[in-house]
Design an enzyme around this catalytic site. Structure first.
Site: not given
Ligand code: MOS
Length: 726
Positions: A473-474, A516, A618, A620, A691-693
């Site tokens: 979903g990223t 990413a 990569l 925005p 940036v996801g975390e």
């Molecule tokens: Mo993450 S909590 O390493 O998907």
């Protein structure tokens, strides 16, 4: 391909496709319900039957008897797999609790049976007819806060006790003119992703295929080999579309194991989706923490002593939630201590959830910084700026690759209107609402790992990218297409990306916000190899040629990409040893304005802002979505999310989306995300980090500090529900 030194200028510095906001390629499929999720793979395999999982009704003990006579005779039932009749299966990579088999029950809703039937309804109805009796074990440990302070030090890297010191914390803290000493609690949290754990399993001779929802294809393949005691090469895993993971789908769960066992038993493909009410107690969650922060500073605001101790628990007495990770990185200070303790609990397994460690770690550290700022009478942003380090504070042998935290804070302050904040709490009212603003810093490591890809030319000028990378979903499909389009010099619609299949080259997978950075570096490596191969075939230097608009210019000569015919290259990006000298991280400032109802204590978020430094962005558009998602999840953790433990029987009571409350649109009226335009030359030729975390790191601090600024009430026990404010 090896990346041996921080890269200078390269073709991406004039990028046209990479770095441009691009709608997700998989968006229309997902929005129209046509993306085939694991449970819906009617396209790939016929003759499917349904499995329904039965969870244990006790937290600790033994199954004394299980009567399946009635269930076996129910309409449509094909087989019943029971734990007592199955030898315990091994644990896969990352599993902290056993997944199936044997009479021992180690946590509530541990899988104890699976009913297989022609239809879902038949499987479910029959499952309700199984009669299980237990010998309930004594002495279950469910009360974490009581156990936590006496828990032993956890095992850190290389098995050493998880405690690091620098200088003399005790002496410096005792001598500091200004100190704070505060303890915070964060709750057990559930991933609660939209798509449940789901698998279809099918055997062909001794070869097993799993169509499943999993973030890490290679780990899944190896794990299933290990769990079933078969050669991982005989396991194929396919996971092209995933409806959210958040870390919950890093590791194999009971759905995959039971589908594989059941498919073997009935000789047909078996599909299982873990029922929503089973997810909290059957699968995994983020463990609760208790964190004590002690900070000593001079009157000038310079930190002289900082200690962060973390208590957590888990079923195996190891691998709890470690809130201290960001503390050695964020603020200067010569005398330091971090320590991490883990208690053994008889609750369901805890495991990685979005920014494991850092997310709750910031919930404590960033409030402690706010408390210190208030004591010092220094603006909280100014306090952070005064403690900006030049080397990694907890490990001065390391330098930062690229760090722009101060810019994040300053730019955020400007955009958010921080100068309108009244430093004195409980001063601003809007009707019945007390209004306040809060700020937090955020740090999340930016790991990168080896990732391979194959890139093919089809002879018609199209480029096909193949790797077992996942898109949870990223936006992986889109950034990988952008990377290939940029490197091969073709428009985006000439690129096709195929993901998620273990038959494809092994990628980094999606986890730890490394996906990413790692997977695009792998696709870049494969593209560079392909350019060289094209050069060899057509007689030019592939590195020196220009690839643009579907054409190649090599000196005086020009070619169309399709002149190269059908050609493919496989490569991977490996990062050299040089990186060990650096701490590669991502940084953010988070701002929040809340209103707290003066009579009910209800907190409403009014606006949020994140300013992020994640290297090259990569895409925005999808990066913004990632950060917004992190902010929403952070808001949930701050204000509503909590798995509530029944301390008598040892299970999480609120085990569905009705009882486990997560934020909805109406909870967060306005969010803004700004990216600093930075490049990190250390991480890879792409100069991009994740940036996801990062998006969740610091959110809670901003909200909690805003609640304090609004009300003058400091709540140190999350979630900040209204009962804690009145
Ligand atoms: Mo993450 S909590 O390493 O998907």
């Amino acid at each position: 391909m090896k990346f041996d030194a921080p890269s200078g200028a390269n073709l991406f510095d004039k990028a046209k496709v990479v770095g441009k906001s691009t709608p997700r390629i998989d968006g229309p499929l997902k929005a129209t319900g046509t993306a085939p999720y694991a449970y819906e793979r009617h396209d790939v395999i016929a003759n499917q039957v349904y499995g329904d999982v039965v969870g244990a009704g006790i937290a600790k003990g033994r199954i004394s008897s299980m009567d399946v006579t009635q269930a076996r005779a129910a309409p449509g039932v094909l087989a019943i797999i029971t734990a007592p009749a199955t030898k315990p299966v091994g644990k896969g990579i990352g599993n902290n609790a056993p997944l199936f088999g044997g009479r021992d029950v180690t946590h509530y809703h541990q899988a104890i049976a699976c009913v297989v039937a022609e239809t879902f309804e038949q499987a479910r109805a029959a499952a309700g007819l199984i009669k299980t009796r237990y010998d309930v074990g004594k002495g279950g440990r469910f009360d974490f806060p009581r156990l936590a302070p006496s828990a032993p030090l956890a095992k850190g890297r290389e098995g050493k006790p998880d405690k690091q010191t620098l200088g003399d914390f005790d002496a410096a803290f005792a001598a500091a003119p200004v100190t704070i000493d505060a303890t915070y609690q964060t709750a057990d949290e559930s991933h609660s992703m939209m798509e449940p754990f789901a698998t279809i399993a099918a055997w062909e001779g001794d070869k097993l295929t799993l169509w499943t929802a999993n973030q890490m294809i290679q780990w899944a393949q190896d794990s299933m080999g290990k769990i079933l005691g078969i050669d991982p090469k005989n396991v194929r895993v396919d996971s092209p579309y995933i409806g959210g993971g958040f870390g919950g789908k890093l590791f194999i769960r009971a759905d995959a194991v039971l589908a594989a066992l059941a498919a073997k038993e009935v000789g047909r493909p078996v599909k299982i989706a873990l029922q929503r009410p089973l997810i909290a107690n059957n699968s995994t969650h983020r463990p609760a923490t208790i964190q004590r922060l002690r900070i000593g500073a001079g009157r000038d605001g310079k930190i002289t002593a900082i200690a962060h101790e973390n208590w957590s628990g888990n079923i195996n007495g190891e691998d709890g939630e470690n809130g201290t990770y960001q503390t050695p990185k964020l603020y200067a200070g010569a005398n330091r201590l971090v320590a991490n303790y883990t208690a053994a609990l008889d609750l369901p397994e805890g495991n990685a959830m979005r920014a494991p460690g850092e997310a709750p770690g910031h919930m404590a550290l960033e409030v402690a910084m706010d408390e210190l700022a208030e004591q010092l009478g220094i603006d909280p942003i100014e306090l952070r700026v005064r403690n900006e380090p030049d080397r990694v504070p907890g490990d001065p042998t390391k330098k930062f690759s690229d760090r722009n935290l101060v810019r994040c804070l300053r730019e955020g302050a400007e955009r958010f209107g921080w100068n309108r904040r009244n430093a004195k709490p409980a001063q601003v009212r809007d009707g019945h609402w007390l209004v306040g603003m809060g700020v937090s810093a955020g740090y999340r490591a930016a790991p990168i790992t080896k990732s391979a890809a194959r890139v093919r030319l089809d002879g018609e000028g199209h480029v096909v990218v193949e790797t077992d990378m996942t898109d949870i979903g990223t936006g992986s499909y889109t950034i990988l297409a952008q990377t290939a389009a940029e490197t091969m010099g073709v428009p985006l619609d000439r690129v096709k990306v195929i993901l998620g299949d273990s038959d494809l080259p092994a990628s980094s997978g999606s986890g730890g916000q490394w996906g990413a950075a790692s997977s695009t570096a792998g696709v870049y490596a494969a593209c560079v190899s392909l350019r060289r191969k094209i050069g060899e075939k057509l007689g030019f230097d592939g590195d020196a040629a220009t690839f643009a608009d579907g054409r190649i210019r090599a000196g005086e000569r020009t070619f169309a990409l399709k002149d190269a015919g059908e050609l493919s290259a496989e490569d991977q990006m490996e990062i050299g040893e040089f990186m060990k000298e650096y701490d590669v991280g991502t940084y953010a400032s988070h701002f929040c304005e809340v209103g707290v109802h003066a009579y009910t204590g209800e907190t409403r978020i009014r606006r949020m802002l994140a300013v992020c430094d994640g290297g090259r962005i990569l895409n925005p558009l999808s990066a913004r979505s990632q950060v917004i998602g992190g902010m929403v999840m952070g808001a949930g953790a701050t204000l509503m999310e909590e798995l509530v433990v029944d301390k008598r029987f040892g299970f999480f009571i609120n085990h569905d989306l009705a009882g486990y409350e997560v934020p909805v649109h109406a909870d967060i009226p306005h969010q803004d995300v700004v990216f600093l335009d930075t490049l990190d030359a250390v991480i890879s030729p792409m100069k991009a980090k994740g940036v996801g975390e990062l998006g969740i790191c610091g959110v809670a601090g901003a909200i909690a500090n805003a609640v304090y600024n609004a009300t003058g009430v400091r709540v140190r026990h999350y979630p900040i529900t209204l009962d804690k404010l009145i």
